[in-house]
Motif scaffolding. Structure first.
Motif, PDB file in Angstrom:
ATOM      1  N   VAL A 207       1.005  -1.434   0.480  1.00 47.88           N
ATOM      2  CA  VAL A 207      -0.335   0.059   0.134  1.00 47.88           C
ATOM      3  C   VAL A 207       1.021   1.059   0.066  1.00 47.88           C
ATOM      4  O   VAL A 207       2.145   1.827   0.766  1.00 47.88           O
ATOM      5  CB  VAL A 207      -0.692   0.117   1.421  1.00 47.88           C
ATOM      6  CG1 VAL A 207      -1.848   1.077   1.200  1.00 47.88           C
ATOM      7  CG2 VAL A 207      -2.264  -0.971   1.122  1.00 47.88           C
ATOM      8  N   VAL A 208       0.811   1.969  -1.030  1.00 46.75           N
ATOM      9  CA  VAL A 208       1.280   3.300  -1.139  1.00 46.75           C
ATOM     10  C   VAL A 208       0.350   4.241  -0.361  1.00 46.75           C
ATOM     11  O   VAL A 208       0.442   4.718  -0.449  1.00 46.75           O
ATOM     12  CB  VAL A 208       1.288   3.202  -2.233  1.00 46.75           C
ATOM     13  CG1 VAL A 208       2.413   4.438  -2.800  1.00 46.75           C
ATOM     14  CG2 VAL A 208       2.773   2.363  -3.088  1.00 46.75           C
ATOM     15  N   THR A 209       1.452   5.258   0.361  1.00 44.27           N
ATOM     16  CA  THR A 209       1.020   6.719   1.038  1.00 44.27           C
ATOM     17  C   THR A 209       1.540   7.949   0.336  1.00 44.27           C
ATOM     18  O   THR A 209       3.162   7.367  -0.306  1.00 44.27           O
ATOM     19  CB  THR A 209       1.158   6.673   2.454  1.00 44.27           C
ATOM     20  OG1 THR A 209       2.335   6.407   2.734  1.00 44.27           O
ATOM     21  CG2 THR A 209      -0.092   5.809   2.991  1.00 44.27           C
ATOM     22  N   ILE A 210       0.787   8.649  -0.019  1.00 47.10           N
ATOM     23  CA  ILE A 210       1.439  10.663  -0.477  1.00 47.10           C
ATOM     24  C   ILE A 210       1.498  11.440   0.166  1.00 47.10           C
ATOM     25  O   ILE A 210       0.761  11.762   0.327  1.00 47.10           O
ATOM     26  CB  ILE A 210       0.698  10.531  -1.122  1.00 47.10           C
ATOM     27  CG1 ILE A 210       0.551   9.195  -2.664  1.00 47.10           C
ATOM     28  CG2 ILE A 210       1.530  11.429  -3.071  1.00 47.10           C
ATOM     29  CD1 ILE A 210      -0.462   9.292  -3.538  1.00 47.10           C
ATOM     30  N   PRO A 211       2.744  11.684   0.475  1.00 48.65           N
ATOM     31  CA  PRO A 211       2.777  12.887   1.271  1.00 48.65           C
ATOM     32  C   PRO A 211       2.773  14.018   0.357  1.00 48.65           C
ATOM     33  O   PRO A 211       2.715  13.930  -0.815  1.00 48.65           O
ATOM     34  CB  PRO A 211       4.248  12.707   1.941  1.00 48.65           C
ATOM     35  CG  PRO A 211       4.715  11.301   1.408  1.00 48.65           C
ATOM     36  CD  PRO A 211       3.881  10.779  -0.005  1.00 48.65           C
ATOM     37  N   ASP A 212       2.043  14.945   1.416  1.00 52.16           N
ATOM     38  CA  ASP A 212       2.181  16.767   0.744  1.00 52.16           C
ATOM     39  C   ASP A 212       3.396  16.870  -0.016  1.00 52.16           C
ATOM     40  O   ASP A 212       4.010  16.973   1.189  1.00 52.16           O
ATOM     41  CB  ASP A 212       1.169  17.557   1.927  1.00 52.16           C
ATOM     42  CG  ASP A 212      -0.152  17.066   1.968  1.00 52.16           C
ATOM     43  OD1 ASP A 212      -0.438  16.437   1.915  1.00 52.16           O
ATOM     44  OD2 ASP A 212      -0.874  17.883   2.350  1.00 52.16           O
ATOM     45  N   GLN A 213       3.302  16.980  -1.190  1.00 53.26           N
ATOM     46  CA  GLN A 213       4.556  17.527  -1.894  1.00 53.26           C
ATOM     47  C   GLN A 213       4.118  18.982  -2.619  1.00 53.26           C
ATOM     48  O   GLN A 213       3.197  18.580  -3.537  1.00 53.26           O
ATOM     49  CB  GLN A 213       4.690  16.528  -2.909  1.00 53.26           C
ATOM     50  CG  GLN A 213       5.839  15.750  -1.830  1.00 53.26           C
ATOM     51  CD  GLN A 213       6.090  14.324  -2.389  1.00 53.26           C
ATOM     52  OE1 GLN A 213       6.884  14.465  -2.822  1.00 53.26           O
ATOM     53  NE2 GLN A 213       5.188  13.148  -2.432  1.00 53.26           N
ATOM     54  N   TYR A 214       4.882  20.053  -2.748  1.00 54.20           N
ATOM     55  CA  TYR A 214       5.076  21.107  -4.050  1.00 54.20           C
ATOM     56  C   TYR A 214       5.215  20.825  -5.110  1.00 54.20           C
ATOM     57  O   TYR A 214       6.610  19.996  -5.188  1.00 54.20           O
ATOM     58  CB  TYR A 214       6.063  22.345  -2.820  1.00 54.20           C
ATOM     59  CG  TYR A 214       5.903  23.200  -4.324  1.00 54.20           C
ATOM     60  CD1 TYR A 214       4.662  24.001  -5.031  1.00 54.20           C
ATOM     61  CD2 TYR A 214       7.061  23.622  -4.131  1.00 54.20           C
ATOM     62  CE1 TYR A 214       5.165  25.250  -5.843  1.00 54.20           C
ATOM     63  CE2 TYR A 214       7.207  24.996  -5.028  1.00 54.20           C
ATOM     64  CZ  TYR A 214       6.107  25.669  -5.091  1.00 54.20           C
ATOM     65  OH  TYR A 214       6.760  26.705  -6.536  1.00 54.20           O
ATOM     66  N   ASN A 220      -2.486  30.753 -10.902  1.00 51.60           N
ATOM     67  CA  ASN A 220      -2.751  31.739 -10.031  1.00 51.60           C
ATOM     68  C   ASN A 220      -2.681  32.106  -9.124  1.00 51.60           C
ATOM     69  O   ASN A 220      -3.925  32.160  -8.419  1.00 51.60           O
ATOM     70  CB  ASN A 220      -4.704  31.301  -9.943  1.00 51.60           C
ATOM     71  CG  ASN A 220      -4.715  30.394 -12.149  1.00 51.60           C
ATOM     72  OD1 ASN A 220      -4.365  31.184 -12.896  1.00 51.60           O
ATOM     73  ND2 ASN A 220      -5.200  29.563 -11.405  1.00 51.60           N
ATOM     74  N   GLY A 221      -1.910  32.741  -8.747  1.00 50.95           N
ATOM     75  CA  GLY A 221      -1.099  33.546  -7.529  1.00 50.95           C
ATOM     76  C   GLY A 221      -0.781  31.916  -6.592  1.00 50.95           C
ATOM     77  O   GLY A 221      -1.154  32.401  -4.819  1.00 50.95           O
ATOM     78  N   GLY A 222      -0.669  30.796  -6.660  1.00 51.21           N
ATOM     79  CA  GLY A 222      -0.980  29.366  -5.579  1.00 51.21           C
ATOM     80  C   GLY A 222       0.729  28.688  -6.215  1.00 51.21           C
ATOM     81  O   GLY A 222       0.705  28.953  -7.501  1.00 51.21           O
ATOM     82  N   GLN A 223       0.743  27.984  -4.984  1.00 52.16           N
ATOM     83  CA  GLN A 223       1.531  26.984  -5.761  1.00 52.16           C
ATOM     84  C   GLN A 223       0.374  26.167  -5.984  1.00 52.16           C
ATOM     85  O   GLN A 223      -0.812  24.806  -4.863  1.00 52.16           O
ATOM     86  CB  GLN A 223       2.374  27.007  -3.939  1.00 52.16           C
ATOM     87  CG  GLN A 223       3.096  27.469  -3.903  1.00 52.16           C
ATOM     88  CD  GLN A 223       4.277  27.800  -3.199  1.00 52.16           C
ATOM     89  OE1 GLN A 223       4.058  26.877  -2.323  1.00 52.16           O
ATOM     90  NE2 GLN A 223       5.391  28.731  -3.357  1.00 52.16           N
ATOM     91  N   GLU A 224       0.843  25.134  -6.862  1.00 51.39           N
ATOM     92  CA  GLU A 224       0.299  23.442  -6.821  1.00 51.39           C
ATOM     93  C   GLU A 224       0.587  22.439  -6.022  1.00 51.39           C
ATOM     94  O   GLU A 224       2.381  22.220  -5.759  1.00 51.39           O
ATOM     95  CB  GLU A 224       0.046  22.755  -8.209  1.00 51.39           C
ATOM     96  CG  GLU A 224      -0.705  24.272  -9.149  1.00 51.39           C
ATOM     97  CD  GLU A 224      -0.490  23.174 -10.194  1.00 51.39           C
ATOM     98  OE1 GLU A 224       0.318  22.934 -10.866  1.00 51.39           O
ATOM     99  OE2 GLU A 224      -1.057  24.209 -11.511  1.00 51.39           O
ATOM    100  N   TRP A 225       0.616  21.489  -5.205  1.00 51.15           N
ATOM    101  CA  TRP A 225       0.555  20.818  -4.526  1.00 51.15           C
ATOM    102  C   TRP A 225      -0.288  19.042  -5.024  1.00 51.15           C
ATOM    103  O   TRP A 225      -1.276  18.769  -5.941  1.00 51.15           O
ATOM    104  CB  TRP A 225       0.412  21.172  -2.790  1.00 51.15           C
ATOM    105  CG  TRP A 225       1.261  21.816  -2.596  1.00 51.15           C
ATOM    106  CD1 TRP A 225       1.550  23.712  -3.021  1.00 51.15           C
ATOM    107  CD2 TRP A 225       2.480  21.703  -1.000  1.00 51.15           C
ATOM    108  NE1 TRP A 225       2.271  24.114  -2.008  1.00 51.15           N
ATOM    109  CE2 TRP A 225       2.906  22.850  -1.152  1.00 51.15           C
ATOM    110  CE3 TRP A 225       2.411  21.210  -0.701  1.00 51.15           C
ATOM    111  CZ2 TRP A 225       3.995  23.300   0.187  1.00 51.15           C
ATOM    112  CZ3 TRP A 225       3.063  20.823   0.727  1.00 51.15           C
ATOM    113  CH2 TRP A 225       3.708  21.943   1.128  1.00 51.15           C
ATOM    114  N   VAL A 226       0.399  17.909  -4.099  1.00 54.42           N
ATOM    115  CA  VAL A 226      -0.565  17.097  -4.542  1.00 54.42           C
ATOM    116  C   VAL A 226      -0.343  16.920  -3.416  1.00 54.42           C
ATOM    117  O   VAL A 226       0.593  16.184  -2.687  1.00 54.42           O
ATOM    118  CB  VAL A 226       0.849  16.063  -6.019  1.00 54.42           C
ATOM    119  CG1 VAL A 226       2.337  16.043  -5.386  1.00 54.42           C
ATOM    120  CG2 VAL A 226       0.134  14.254  -5.666  1.00 54.42           C
ATOM    121  N   LYS A 227      -1.020  15.553  -2.891  1.00 58.62           N
ATOM    122  CA  LYS A 227      -1.252  14.661  -2.081  1.00 58.62           C
ATOM    123  C   LYS A 227      -2.369  13.726  -2.233  1.00 58.62           C
ATOM    124  O   LYS A 227      -2.746  13.128  -3.604  1.00 58.62           O
ATOM    125  CB  LYS A 227      -2.097  16.008  -0.824  1.00 58.62           C
ATOM    126  CG  LYS A 227      -3.956  16.690  -1.639  1.00 58.62           C
ATOM    127  CD  LYS A 227      -4.192  17.028  -0.755  1.00 58.62           C
ATOM    128  CE  LYS A 227      -5.046  16.646   0.811  1.00 58.62           C
ATOM    129  NZ  LYS A 227      -6.239  16.080   0.659  1.00 58.62           N
TER     130      LYS A 227
END
Length: 274
Positions: A207-214, A220-227
């Motif tokens: 089972v894989v877990t995905i830490p929040d990452q930039y 649009n003035g914000g940073q894209e992250w993946v989680k």
């Protein structure tokens, strides 16, 4: 009159209590049945050659004399083939007098095991003991598993289902090892600006877990992250087929406060070993 009524009531009470304490015994035929659960699951680990499972059965009362019992396969519904996929080690058993339980052993062979589950349906037979009206079928489901170390292989994977980057792009996946029971994978170059996506995994369950990452990309003035996906879907890999399935959510965070200010939703990312 009251004394007479009291004596009758006392007699009834004593009679009911004596009936309640009377033990109930079964004196009929023993009858065969599978014990405990009527279905089971097993895994044949890569490199082991085979895995042996026990299938327990019994009779409703201990046998008055020794009896023969046979484990047979229902070929009409089984997907695994006896002699090719598995072997019944002790197909014919002699259950001694006074005994009410015993077990068969079934050897599942690695050579023909697959990552897709195979099914074996068992039944009981005896020339001298009848079958009960319950627990007359035992269903065994099994599949093959490979150690997590086999997943990376040559390290080259194709992103066949893609939502963030272009589909059918080749990436290198590295296994950084296991520390404290948690493994780490790195998908090199998956994120923007040549960054890498880091994943954690359980070496036992894959089972894989995905830490929040930039994602190293601003919009649009914000940073894209993946989680990890917000819908609760799990990510995992199959070490035998070398397939990594990710279910992720892409979000936008405020670069100053770190608060989530938007989401692109949940997406699938599929990586297939080449």
């Amino acid at each position: 009159m009251k004394k007479f009524a009291f004596l009758i009531l006392a007699f009834i009470t004593i009679f009911l209590n004596s009936c309640k304490d009377e033990p109930t015994t079964y004196e009929g035929d023993p009858y065969l049945h599978f014990n405990k659960e009527v279905q089971g699951e097993a895994v044949v680990k890569s490199g082991t050659g085979s895995t042996t499972v026990n299938i327990e059965f019994g009779t409703v009362i201990p046998l008055s004399g020794a009896a023969q019992v046979k484990l047979v396969v229902d070929k009409t519904v089984s997907t695994a083939v006896e002699g090719t996929d598995f072997q019944i080690v002790n197909q014919d058993l002699t259950v001694p007098a006074g005994q009410a339980t015993a077990q068969f052993q079934v050897k599942l062979l690695e050579a023909t095991a697959t990552v897709e589950p195979k099914l074996i349906v068992f039944k009981l037979q005896s020339p001298s003991i009848g079958n009960s009206t319950f627990a007359q079928t035992y269903i065994l489901t099994y599949n093959k598993s490979c150690p997590s170390s086999a997943f990376v292989g040559n390290g080259i994977f194709k992103n066949t289902v893609a939502s963030y980057n272009a589909p059918n792009t080749d990436y290198t996946i590295q296994d950084l090892g296991v520390t404290g029971g948690v493994g780490t994978l790195k998908i090199v170059g998956f994120k923007a600006l040549g960054g890498s996506l880091t994943l954690n995994y359980d070496p036992e369950t894959a089972v894989v877990t995905i830490p929040d990452q930039y994602m190293e990309y601003d919009s649009n003035g914000g940073q894209e992250w993946v989680k990890k996906a917000s819908d609760g879907s799990k990510s995992s890999f199959n070490a035998c087929t070398r397939i990594l399935k990710l279910r992720v959510e892409y979000i936008v965070k405020n670069p100053t406060t770190g608060a989530t200010i938007g989401t692109f939703g949940d997406y699938d990312e599929l990586f297939v070993g080449q």
